[in-house]
Design a protein around this motif. Sequence first.
Motif, PDB file in Angstrom:
ATOM      1  N   ALA A  42      10.336  57.370  54.378  1.00 30.10           N
ATOM      2  CA  ALA A  42       9.033  58.031  54.485  1.00 30.10           C
ATOM      3  C   ALA A  42       9.132  59.372  55.200  1.00 30.10           C
ATOM      4  O   ALA A  42       8.178  60.153  55.183  1.00 30.10           O
ATOM      5  N   THR A  67       7.977  62.966  53.582  1.00 26.72           N
ATOM      6  CA  THR A  67       6.693  63.638  53.774  1.00 26.72           C
ATOM      7  C   THR A  67       6.746  64.589  54.964  1.00 26.72           C
ATOM      8  O   THR A  67       6.287  65.738  54.890  1.00 26.72           O
ATOM      9  N   CYS A  84       3.307  64.208  61.946  1.00 28.37           N
ATOM     10  CA  CYS A  84       4.774  64.219  61.956  1.00 28.37           C
ATOM     11  C   CYS A  84       5.327  63.505  63.186  1.00 28.37           C
ATOM     12  O   CYS A  84       6.295  62.734  63.099  1.00 28.37           O
ATOM     13  N   GLY A 136       4.911  59.782  62.798  1.00 30.27           N
ATOM     14  CA  GLY A 136       5.872  59.253  61.838  1.00 30.27           C
ATOM     15  C   GLY A 136       7.271  59.146  62.395  1.00 30.27           C
ATOM     16  O   GLY A 136       7.952  58.127  62.216  1.00 30.27           O
ATOM     17  N   SER A 139      -0.855  63.256  47.175  1.00 32.69           N
ATOM     18  CA  SER A 139       0.212  62.902  48.110  1.00 32.69           C
ATOM     19  C   SER A 139      -0.239  62.034  49.269  1.00 32.69           C
ATOM     20  O   SER A 139       0.596  61.435  49.947  1.00 32.69           O
ATOM     21  N   ASN A 177       1.186  58.611  49.526  1.00 35.41           N
ATOM     22  CA  ASN A 177       2.579  58.392  49.923  1.00 35.41           C
ATOM     23  C   ASN A 177       2.726  57.274  50.949  1.00 35.41           C
ATOM     24  O   ASN A 177       3.782  56.637  51.038  1.00 35.41           O
ATOM     25  N   PHE A 178       1.674  57.050  51.752  1.00 35.50           N
ATOM     26  CA  PHE A 178       1.780  56.026  52.792  1.00 35.50           C
ATOM     27  C   PHE A 178       1.997  54.642  52.193  1.00 35.50           C
ATOM     28  O   PHE A 178       2.460  53.721  52.882  1.00 35.50           O
ATOM     29  N   CYS A 205       2.708  55.135  58.390  1.00 36.95           N
ATOM     30  CA  CYS A 205       1.592  55.254  57.448  1.00 36.95           C
ATOM     31  C   CYS A 205       0.459  56.086  58.045  1.00 36.95           C
ATOM     32  O   CYS A 205      -0.159  56.907  57.354  1.00 36.95           O
ATOM     33  N   ILE A 241       1.456  59.779  57.871  1.00 37.24           N
ATOM     34  CA  ILE A 241       1.315  60.357  56.531  1.00 37.24           C
ATOM     35  C   ILE A 241      -0.159  60.622  56.223  1.00 37.24           C
ATOM     36  O   ILE A 241      -0.527  61.679  55.704  1.00 37.24           O
ATOM     37  N   TYR A 266      -2.178  64.419  55.581  1.00 33.56           N
ATOM     38  CA  TYR A 266      -2.980  64.761  54.406  1.00 33.56           C
ATOM     39  C   TYR A 266      -4.466  64.506  54.623  1.00 33.56           C
ATOM     40  O   TYR A 266      -5.216  64.320  53.665  1.00 33.56           O
ATOM     41  N   ALA A 277       5.440  69.051  49.626  1.00 37.16           N
ATOM     42  CA  ALA A 277       5.345  67.599  49.486  1.00 37.16           C
ATOM     43  C   ALA A 277       4.846  67.217  48.114  1.00 37.16           C
ATOM     44  O   ALA A 277       4.331  66.146  47.898  1.00 37.16           O
ATOM     45  N   SER A 294       7.304  63.011  46.002  1.00 34.96           N
ATOM     46  CA  SER A 294       7.796  62.111  47.022  1.00 34.96           C
ATOM     47  C   SER A 294       9.022  61.380  46.477  1.00 34.96           C
ATOM     48  O   SER A 294       9.163  61.296  45.290  1.00 34.96           O
TER      49      SER A 294
END
Length: 318
Positions: A117, A120, A144, A147, A260, A263-264, A295, A298, A302, A312, A315
């Motif tokens: 992950a 991202t 970020c 994550g 995007s 993505n999570f 999650c 991410i 977004y 991004a 993915s």
Amino acid sequence: MTRKTLYTRTSFVAAAAALCCLLWGSAFPGVKLGYEWLGIGTDDVPAKLVFAGYRFTLAGAALLAAARLLGVRVFRLARRDWLRVTALGLFQTGAQYVFFYIGLAHTTGVKGSIMNATTTFFSVLLAHFLYANDKLTANKLAGCLLGFVGVVLVNFHSGLIDFAFRLNGEGFVILAALIFSIAAIYSKRLTRRLDVMAVTGHSLLIGGIALAAAGWLGGGRIAAMPPRAAVLLLYLALLSSVAFCLWNLLLKHNKVGQVSIYNFLIPVFGALLSAVFLGETILEWKNLFALLLVCSGIALVYRPGGKSAEAAAKSAER
């Protein structure tokens, strides 16, 4: 209803993006089951490259065949475009999956899906330096940080005393994510001028052939292909072609952030499916907390209201 209208309907975007994430998430246990069913040892790197090469060569060929049936002139590219698509295939499919397949062999499917992950977050950071209209915001920076804290946490043992991180395991999965983030920037530029299916198909095919050739030159062989392994290989190939193509079409007709944000779901599906099909542990509190942090990070990146990272746009699969 036109194709563009269909791809921009909110309900369709949500369902299609979730399907892509489910397919990519299933690749984590799928690849590890492939190693087991084909008898590929943990340190047998050449055989892993052959396995990956078969998968992406099939995926690329299937996608190009589908594009040709739809009337896309997949082989009519200018010389410079052939060179660019070849470079993309060697880097995005070839180099990335060298590290991904080796790394996943030395870590669990649960950890691998969470570590992957980082794609991202790398994309967001790269976009800050490459795009004047996509700078870091408070949301992006906080996302970020959340994550990366989650990624660090998942590498501790349950007692949070020993830090279990291997360069050729978790490190290679992260490196694969970084390579994909860089390649996505280049790929996004190509698909502005060229057909999405053609670019994606050639990238998968060229990268797949390169991976298989590298494996063969290194002495890698797959001696036997049991029926269940053949079905699994076909599934992995189709998931790559379907997910990549559908995701790229969604991105072409919608804002990057609108697509995007889903993505999570990739680490969620990857961790859950690894627990189901590989019998891996996901119920440890540190795994659950790490998954929640990744999650949340991410989703925060977004969050509506801020500009999403252009890099991004794509993915990754695995």
